[in-house]
Scaffold this active site. Structure first.
Site, PDB file in Angstrom:
ATOM      1  N   HIS B 238       5.678  42.176  52.596  1.00 46.26           N
ATOM      2  CA  HIS B 238       5.359  43.526  52.114  1.00 46.26           C
ATOM      3  C   HIS B 238       4.410  43.478  50.913  1.00 46.26           C
ATOM      4  CE1 HIS B 238       6.505  47.834  51.866  1.00 46.26           C
ATOM      5  NE2 HIS B 238       6.140  47.671  50.621  1.00 46.26           N
ATOM      6  N   HIS B 309       6.331  54.034  55.721  1.00 46.42           N
ATOM      7  CA  HIS B 309       7.743  53.933  55.363  1.00 46.42           C
ATOM      8  C   HIS B 309       8.559  53.953  56.648  1.00 46.42           C
ATOM      9  CE1 HIS B 309      10.192  54.513  51.494  1.00 46.42           C
ATOM     10  NE2 HIS B 309       9.389  53.499  51.365  1.00 46.42           N
TER      11      HIS B 309
END
Lengths: 282, 990
Positions: B238, B309
């Site tokens: 990430h 998300h």
């Protein structure tokens, strides 16, 4: 020449403060964004301003009812300053969340004519019948006999509503009728297919002409003096014709004034009205 | 008086489940923990908890026992939050309570909602409760009909979080076998591979490191838990984008190519942008900050960022999506010395909302995901006062496994602050004090970054899910922008993935060091261990550096706005990331090792074109029926119901809105804003996304997405000489493993997408200024595994010289001449039509020629000419031709204008009738021009493919022919009905 000073409230989730400041300036005032807490702490003095604007937004997230928590802060912590402001004959406008705040503080519709604000809530704004927050353009007409100083000379205008809790409610038919008799039901949703000036109706319009199911299609009301005014739709969002949905079609209505090189929108006049009122009554 | 909350539940039960209930009543409940006497609170109910005009309020009662509920309900369901979950109404209620009872400073309020159902005798109460709450974050109690008859009403207790057990910092012995290293990573949810664990092991074997650590009183030869967690966060996929940075061995079996690519990001994204930066003066800041910044005029610059998300939204669609949008707002606030967010974009990919097939365990039905994600983004955006001006919703079966939730934000900032500093450059120096501003740190949000780098399983931790708090954030935004203008900020960044570890760690690179004291960090609940404080991703926090001389002014501003701001660290130049808990050093890592120590991944990529059964057009067809059916397809159908619930006009700047035309229900191609009040200088915001094409070639998918974003923006009047883009890749795991046997193919898809991205962006002179990737969008394993189609979202923001000369998609007036700009080729592969035909008959295929962008330089030249005709005011109508081809584009233009058109598609390209009518060839835009401007228009478009199609007619019928062959004759109002019905899903307003 005297330039009226406008206090544009912000903080705690108010979010139309920038454009509200801008339209007052375009209409000829000197406007300042002032955080609510600056008035409460005494850092800023409301009495030094000529006009108070409570803009739209989501103060405290609309939790426990829109406008309730900010209304309480003002009702308890700015009580004297607000009463003095109204008693001094200075105009106040509440737009969308600002209208909800003014209703929850009791400044709208306010007490009978001739009385100081008593901060008693007399009406309310409930969830839209659709159950949904929506952004859509509506057509409004104004009661030509309203004492409201903000809407003088205005007949019909278009602008967006952007709310989930805009259904105007009075607790009894008598209370509603009294407002109507006093011409305090200043602005209402109308069917755009009616002739201009003939749109006002007491019969509930269907969704989405009335976006929320308000009693008598009420979009905004004023107090008995006509100085305190609140409405759910956003006149500041139609300050320029390039914001109108029809501008690429060449049919966006032209505003009354001549700001923005013939691109002034219909909404700006409302702010100009208050500025002119202050200039003439000082 | 009407109970609208109850009505909404009743309508949704009907719309989503065909389940009819006579009536639903609602009760809002508040559980108060405090010192104030119950009678005192009871006397003030109407001052705070209930509206005296429209509600009934009472204290110390469940209400169901009062005579307001004289009729016994069939079912009662009470829903409240689980302990520790963000309760925004509760937080607001507490604030309001303190206005009334300021002496009761420690009071806390938790909220719940009770629904009483009437005429619901046939419904299973447990199922009903399941539709009303998400067990991951909420609790529900149910009273069935027997309980209701007996007056046994469900009552929730105050949700008291369990005591947190403080764990003393400890060390982890890495002197072990590889197998154990992998086990440490796996069991600790570190998501570090063996190579990375070994790199960490090696660090602690270094004699110099050991000596230095000894002098600072920290375990010399083993990492502390704080260090290991910090490295895992900083080195997560990430945060470090390890796949985009990897060394890839790429083999192409189609061409015989065998090559090595050293970092897709550097090769195909960064280098092209840096090359373009040499030619223009408006690329102010690219890649290294929280968003990319371009100069917009002499006084203002604008920036944009988009994030995904996905995993949190799969677990809790509402909370996951809300944190997505308010999170990306913070990226803007954390750009340079702070930019103001002024517009949002939202692009979602979901399973079909009308899905009737089976659902794997732990996955929500797509309609519930849609409702939840939409509500989260709506609340997050609306309450923040940021208009949502552009977006898209895409549907495909495979997004059932993982929904994609892309949230983007545009920001604006003065190019120079009042003190003269350029606002896009951060200016920290050693000695600056680092504040944590906004929310507090809690147990919620631990391991978000590493979790999103793992795939979704049944055991996915619930602590990765959070609910945003837009009002806390709005107060912080107001405060920070004032602090910026007063010159109080020297450096600022967002606390997102990795929490303080990432935010302070990244900023510490500027001064080459920092010293953090975790014991000073304000906590939501006592007992968090040091590593938890460091990596928690609790929301609504910014990290801000302030010069010591400015501390008092900064703190005063925070007080005014009622925003918590606490000094937690100091910048140094020691070269070390030094973390203390009180006096004890709990982490002591070289900045260089923290940021550059992660070993480069070595990956294998292998391209063989996937086999797809070709799409064969039918011999006979009723194109009127096809048009109606295509308009009803979720991918094409109107999304107005959903989009209208976003505030798209706050800030009074939106000149082209998401829906346009006489009834304001025609599709807008791109958002246009004029953010400086009184000034018509504009900014265009658009997007492109084409995941279907990945089924044939992910490279074509990428090219199509970019062209679509540009085309959409050209339609409203973009200045093509000043545009910038964002690339957001969402991919299934492309690393070959037991769980991902086809990893080489998926990586080859990524290689091809990146190569096309570079080729098209260079041709369009379109620099990518920011981007993001999400690389583990899979669900399950083995034959039940669901992998999303490789999906690139390309977002664009660019200049619009004057919004008064814009175009919209709605047909304007009878007699207006309709032209097609661009060519229709034989490219029906992976078209929306082919997917519909395959759904009708599974023997049909979707293969064939996918739309290609063979000569993008030519497209750009054509777009430039077309834009100039819009800027001249000659063209007021333009619409992008994409999903469903020319037929759908024209139908939408008729719907927008509520007017007919007469069109001949003969001569529009070398494709057959089907390709010209339904094909999705790139580079095509339909425009109209008034007869008086026609010659000027044609003169400007000379040398560019421009074909007359016909004209707008004073009828309500869309007529289409191909020379002598009649194709379509459809009533525009019927088309509008077909287009608007599918995704309404409101259950009406009754």
């Amino acid at each position: 020449m005297m330039v009226p000073r406008v206090a544009v409230l912000f903080g705690f989730g108010i979010n139309c403060d920038h454009e509200t400041k801008a339209v007052f300036e375009l209409a000829g005032a000197e406007a300042h964004r002032i955080h609510v807490n600056r008035f409460i702490s005494g850092d800023s003095n409301l009495a030094e301003f000529d006009i108070l604007a409570v803009p739209g937004g989501f103060s405290f997230g609309d939790h426990l009812g829109s406008g309730r928590l900010l209304g309480n802060r003002m009702r308890f912590a700015m009580r004297d300053a607000l009463r003095d402001f109204v008693d001094a004959g200075k105009p106040i406008i509440g737009i969308c969340n600002g209208f909800q705040v003014l209703v929850k503080t009791g400044l709208l519709p306010g007490p009978d004519a001739g009385q100081s604000p008593d901060f008693v809530q007399r009406g309310s704004l409930g969830l839209n019948d659709s159950g949904r927050y929506e952004d859509r353009w509506v057509t409004l007409e104004f009661d030509p006999n309203s004492p409201c100083i903000w809407t003088k000379g205005m007949t019909r205008m278009t602008c967006p509503v952007r709310h989930g809790e805009g259904k105007y409610i009075m607790p009894t038919p008598q209370a509603l009728e009294a407002l109507s008799t006093n011409h305090q039901l200043t602005v209402r949703y109308v069917d755009p297919s009616t002739a201009v000036g003939e749109g006002l109706s007491d019969t509930a319009l269907p969704y989405p002409l009335s976006p929320n199911g308000s009693m008598r299609n009420v979009a905004g009301i004023c107090d008995a003096t006509g100085l305190v005014f609140g409405l759910m739709p956003h006149p500041e969002a139609n300050y320029a014709r390039w914001l109108h949905p029809d501008h690429t079609r060449g049919t966006a209505p032209v505003g009354q004034g001549n700001a923005l090189d013939s691109w002034e929108g219909e909404g700006l006049q409302m702010f100009r009205n208050a500025i002119e009122y202050v200039k003439q009554n000082r | 008086m009407r109970d609208v909350r109850g009505d909404v539940v009743r309508r949704q039960l009907h719309a989503d489940h065909g389940c009819n209930v006579e009536r639903v009543r609602s009760i809002c409940g508040y559980l108060i923990q405090g010192e104030t006497a119950a009678e005192a609170i009871a006397a003030r109910v109407d001052d705070l908890f209930a509206d005296p005009i429209i509600e009934h309020g009472a204290a110390n009662t469940l209400f169901l026992t009062t005579d307001l509920f004289d009729q016994t309900p069939d079912i009662v369901v009470t829903v409240g939050f689980k302990p520790g979950v963000t309760d925004n109404p509760g937080k607001a209620a507490t604030d309001g309570y303190l206005t009334l009872f300021p002496e009761d400073a420690g009071a806390k309020i938790s909220t719940y909602t009770t629904y009483a159902f009437y005429g619901a005798g046939e419904i299973d109460p447990t199922w009903l409760a399941g539709t009303l709450h998400n067990g991951l974050i909420e609790r529900a109690l149910v009273g069935d009909s027997a309980a209701c008859q007996a007056g046994m009403w469900p009552a929730l207790d105050y949700p008291t979080p369990p005591e947190q057990v403080f764990i003393q910092p400890k060390t982890i012995d890495l002197e072990c076998e590889d197998e154990l290293l992998e086990k440490i990573s796996f069991e600790g949810l570190l998501a570090l591979n063996l190579e990375e664990m070994r790199a960490i092991q090696a660090h602690y074997r270094d004699e110099e490191v050991r000596a230095l650590r000894t002098t600072h009183g920290i375990s010399p030869d083993a990492p502390t838990d704080v260090e290991l967690e910090c490295l895992a966060q900083t080195w997560s996929e990430h945060c470090k984008h390890k796949i985009f940075a990897s060394r890839i061995h790429h083999v192409d079996h189609e061409t015989g190519e065998d090559t090595v690519i050293d970092s897709l990001f550097k090769t195909h994204i960064m280098t092209p942008t840096h090359d373009m930066q040499k030619d223009v003066d408006w690329l102010l800041s690219v890649f290294h900050d929280n968003s990319g910044v371009i100069a917009w005029d002499d006084t203002w610059s604008v920036c944009m960022k988009a994030e995904t998300h996905n995993s949190p939204s799969a677990l809790d669609p509402y909370g996951g999506a809300m944190t997505g949008i308010v999170g990306v707002n913070r990226d803007i606030l954390g750009t340079g010395l702070g930019a103001r967010p002024i517009a949002n974009t939202d692009v979602f990919c979901f399973g079909p909302p009308n899905w009737e097939g089976t659902l794997p365990d732990n996955l929500f039905h797509p309609s519930r995901v849609l409702r939840g994600v939409h509500a989260g983004v709506r609340v997050g955006g609306n309450e923040s006062g940021i208009p949502t001006v552009n977006g898209a919703i895409v549907f495909d079966d495979r997004y059932i496994g993982k929904p994609l939730v892309y949230c983007g934000t545009v920001g604006i900032m003065p190019r120079h602050l009042p003190d003269g500093r350029p606002s896009h450059i951060k200016t920290p120096v050693a000695g600056d004090i680092v504040y944590m501003v906004g929310g507090r740190v809690g147990y919620d949000g631990i391991h978000g970054a590493t979790f999103s780098s793992l795939e979704l399983t049944e055991e996915s931790p619930s602590s990765a899910v959070q609910i945003g708090d837009p009002i806390t954030q709005k107060k912080m935004v107001d405060m920070i922008l004032e602090a910026r203008d007063e010159g109080l900020i020297s450096c600022i960044t967002d606390n997102g993935a990795g929490g303080l570890s990432s935010s302070i760690g990244e900023m510490a690179e500027y001064t080459n060091g920092c010293e953090i004291d975790l014991a000073t960090v304000p906590l939501k609940q006592a007992g968090l261990s040091p590593w938890e404080i460091l990596v928690s991703e609790s929301q609504e926090r910014m990290t801000v550096a302030v010069r010591p001389a400015d501390q008092a002014a900064f703190e005063a501003l925070a007080d005014l706005h009622e925003v918590e701001a606490t000094p937690v660290a100091t910048f140094t130049s020691t070269g070390m990331f030094h973390v203390r808990y009180g006096e004890e050093t709990v982490a002591y890592l070289p900045i260089e090792f923290l940021h550059d120590g992660v070993p480069q991944l070595q990956l294998e990529s292998e391209w063989t074109p996937p086999h797809q059964t070709p799409f064969v057009t039918p011999n006979e067809a009723d194109h009127n029926e096809l048009l109606s059916s295509m308009l009803q397809r979720p991918n094409i159908a109107s999304k107005e119901t959903w989009v209208r619930q976003y505030d798209h006009e706050v800030i009074a700047q939106t000149a082209i809105k998401p829906f346009v035309g006489v009834e304001r229900d025609g599709p807008g191609d791109a958002g246009v804003i004029a953010p400086l009040h009184g000034d018509p200088h504009g900014l265009v915001i658009s997007c492109g996304i084409a995941p279907r094409y990945s089924d044939i070639d992910a490279g074509a998918m990428a090219a199509a997405a970019i062209d679509e974003a540009v085309r959409n923006a050209v339609c409203v009047g973009l200045d093509v000489d000043k545009m910038a883009g964002l690339d957001n890749f969402c991919w299934p795991d492309p690393i070959e493993s037991v769980k991902t046997p086809d990893g080489r193919f998926k990586l080859a898809q990524l290689v091809r997408a990146n190569r096309e991205l570079e080729r098209v962006c260079r041709a369009y002179r379109l620099p990518c200024v920011s981007g993001k990737d999400s690389m583990k969008n899979d669900y399950g394993s083995g034959k039940d595994k669901i992998s999303i189609p490789p999906t690139l979202l390309f977002s664009l923001f660019g200049d619009h010289p004057d919004v008064r000369n814009s175009a919209t998609s709605d047909f304007k007036e009878a007699g207006d001449r309709i032209y097609l700009v661009g060519h229709s080729k034989q490219e029906l592969g992976a078209s929306e039509l082919s997917f519909m035909m395959r759904e009708r008959n599974s023997d049909n295929g979707i293969g064939g020629n996918v739309p290609l962008l063979l000569n993008p330089e030519q497209n750009l030249a054509t777009y430039r000419q077309l834009s100039s005709t819009i800027h001249q005011g000659w063209v007021k109508t333009a619409h992008d031709c994409s999903e469903g081809g020319l037929a759908i584009a024209l139908a939408e233009m008729c719907i927008g204008g509520r007017i007919g058109a007469s069109v001949d598609i003969d001569g529009t390209g070398d494709g057959d009738l089907w390709a010209r009518l339904w094909g999705e060839s790139l580079g095509r835009i339909v425009v109209t021009v008034k007869p008086e401007h026609e010659s000027d228009f044609l003169a400007t478009m000379k040398g560019h493919p421009t074909t007359i199609l016909g004209e707008v007619t004073a009828t309500s019928v869309l007529e289409m022919v191909d020379g002598e062959t009649p194709l379509i004759s459809s009533d525009v109002n019927e088309l509008a009905q077909a287009w608007k019905g599918t995704l309404d899903m409101t259950g009406g307003v009754a």
